[in-house]
Scaffold this motif. Structure first.
Motif, PDB file in Angstrom:
ATOM      1  N   SER A 116       0.936  -1.251   0.030  1.00 27.08           N
ATOM      2  CA  SER A 116       0.068   0.111  -0.159  1.00 27.08           C
ATOM      3  C   SER A 116       0.825   1.324  -0.030  1.00 27.08           C
ATOM      4  O   SER A 116       1.755   1.288   0.791  1.00 27.08           O
ATOM      5  CB  SER A 116      -0.920  -0.022   1.134  1.00 27.08           C
ATOM      6  OG  SER A 116      -1.776  -1.217   1.126  1.00 27.08           O
ATOM      7  N   ILE A 142       0.676   4.570   0.928  1.00 31.35           N
ATOM      8  CA  ILE A 142      -0.329   5.836   1.816  1.00 31.35           C
ATOM      9  C   ILE A 142      -0.231   7.092   1.630  1.00 31.35           C
ATOM     10  O   ILE A 142      -1.169   7.959   1.392  1.00 31.35           O
ATOM     11  CB  ILE A 142      -0.028   5.271   3.309  1.00 31.35           C
ATOM     12  CG1 ILE A 142      -0.258   4.076   3.669  1.00 31.35           C
ATOM     13  CG2 ILE A 142      -0.948   6.446   4.181  1.00 31.35           C
ATOM     14  CD1 ILE A 142      -1.779   3.514   3.824  1.00 31.35           C
ATOM     15  N   THR A 179      -0.196  -2.408   6.330  1.00 35.30           N
ATOM     16  CA  THR A 179      -0.319  -1.166   6.899  1.00 35.30           C
ATOM     17  C   THR A 179      -0.384  -1.258   8.243  1.00 35.30           C
ATOM     18  O   THR A 179      -0.179  -0.072   8.952  1.00 35.30           O
ATOM     19  CB  THR A 179      -1.161  -0.142   6.005  1.00 35.30           C
ATOM     20  OG1 THR A 179      -2.576  -0.804   6.121  1.00 35.30           O
ATOM     21  CG2 THR A 179      -0.801   0.318   4.796  1.00 35.30           C
ATOM     22  N   VAL A 202      -4.036   3.590   9.719  1.00 38.48           N
ATOM     23  CA  VAL A 202      -4.265   4.447   8.272  1.00 38.48           C
ATOM     24  C   VAL A 202      -4.936   5.657   8.703  1.00 38.48           C
ATOM     25  O   VAL A 202      -4.617   6.375   8.048  1.00 38.48           O
ATOM     26  CB  VAL A 202      -5.055   3.185   7.392  1.00 38.48           C
ATOM     27  CG1 VAL A 202      -5.581   4.112   5.913  1.00 38.48           C
ATOM     28  CG2 VAL A 202      -4.024   2.081   7.094  1.00 38.48           C
TER      29      VAL A 202
END
Ligand code: F6P
Length: 322
Positions: free
Chosen positions: A197, A199, A227, A233
């Motif tokens: 991922s 971010i 994550t 997150v």
């Protein structure tokens, strides 16, 4: 073959009862007696089994969970546990077993079939839809729709308050539910264990969306995403964007509830197909549905070639969410 057993093992999934019903009724249709084994492989070791008849599976097609109960048996992983289990199966006169569960359960089924020569057939049931050899595992469709219903409701309040929601769905190793719900729920982003991922990139896209006039956003994350979960997150997004962020973790509600039509019909077809395979003298196999046809594959493919999500759907999400 005159007598078979059926068990459910691993994490339960909606439609397991419909599969038990199919095994019992088609077993009886083929002239077999069918024994229900309680709590998965644990029930074989503890000799916790009872003969089932046509009416013992009446009124369960619409029920979530599993009337036979489920467990992840540690004892069955040992040779000693397996020896005890096989001696109980012999004592009960059980000549074949249908194992309804996921890849972990199929490892146990493979042991029974290989090392102990007990004919065994697997029926894929897991909300994670990560089993090779079938387009759908029993329970995925219901779980995805349950999660979607929750996401739709969250969207209402997200829009009213101009908030960004991070919604965590199940899937320790699989992003199947997350991706399905993200597409069906019109989410802006999805984070799944199958990909790395990004971010900061996601935050940039979210900020650009706000500039274009989006007032609220939905991000779906699978529980196993690297994550570190929805709260981490959310914190990162909040720090990077200043948006008002809320988190919702859907959890085990996704595993319960009445199975969808798709899951009930799938369970009926696979339960009956598993019995047919035993009657034909097959063992160490899994029955699945591929392109709407029954397919039979080797049980060990389930853990040797783990099914992954269709990566092209990630690109589709990006296009549709813009
Ligand atoms: O395998 C199905 C599943 O629901 C996963 O999505 C999830 O990570 C896991 O089971 C949860 O297991 P448990 O019910 O033991 O917490």
């Amino acid at each position: 073959m005159d007598r078979i057993g059926v068990l459910t093992s691993g994490g339960d999934s909606p439609g397991m009862n419909a599969a038990i019903r199919a095994v019992v009724r088609s077993g009886i249709y083929h002239g077999l007696s069918v024994v229900g084994i309680r709590r998965g492989f644990e029930g074989i070791i503890r000799d916790d089994m009872r003969e089932m008849n046509l009416s013992s599976v009446g009124g369960i097609i619409d029920r979530g969970g599993t009337i036979l109960e489920s467990a992840r048996s540690e004892a069955f992983r040992t040779k000693e546990g397996q020896k005890k289990a096989v001696s109980n199966l012999k004592k009960q006169g059980i000549e074949g077993v249908v194992v309804i569960g996921g890849d972990g359960s199929f490892r146990g089924a493979h042991e029974l079939a290989g090392a102990w020569q007990i004919p065994t057939i697997g029926v894929p049931a897991s909300i994670d839809n990560d089993i090779t050899g079938t387009d759908f595992s029993i329970g995925f469709d219901t779980a995805a729709n349950t999660a979607l219903d929750a996401i739709d409701r969250i969207r209402d309040t997200a829009a009213s308050h101009e908030r960004l929601f991070v919604i965590e769905v199940m899937g320790r190793l699989s992003g199947a539910i997350a991706l399905e719900c993200a597409l069906a729920g019109g989410a802006e982003e999805v984070l799944i264990p199958e990909t790395v991922s990004d971010i900061p990139g996601m935050c940039r896209r979210l900020v650009a969306g706000r500039k274009r006039g989006k007032t609220s956003s939905i991000i779906i994350i699978a529980e196993g995403d690297e994550t570190g979960g929805a709260f981490k997150v959310a914190e990162q997004i909040s720090d990077a964007s200043g948006f008002e962020v809320r988190v919702s973790v859907l959890g085990h509600l996704q595993r319960g509830g009445s199975p969808s039509a798709l899951d009930r019909v799938l369970a009926g077809r696979l339960g009956a197909a598993a019995v047919e395979q035993l009657v034909k003298g097959q063992s160490d196999k899994m029955v699945g549905v591929v392109a709407n046809q029954i397919e039979v594959s080797n049980l060990e493919y389930a853990w040797k070639f783990r099914k992954t999500v269709d990566m092209s759907l990630l690109n589709l999400l990006e296009v549709l969410a813009s």
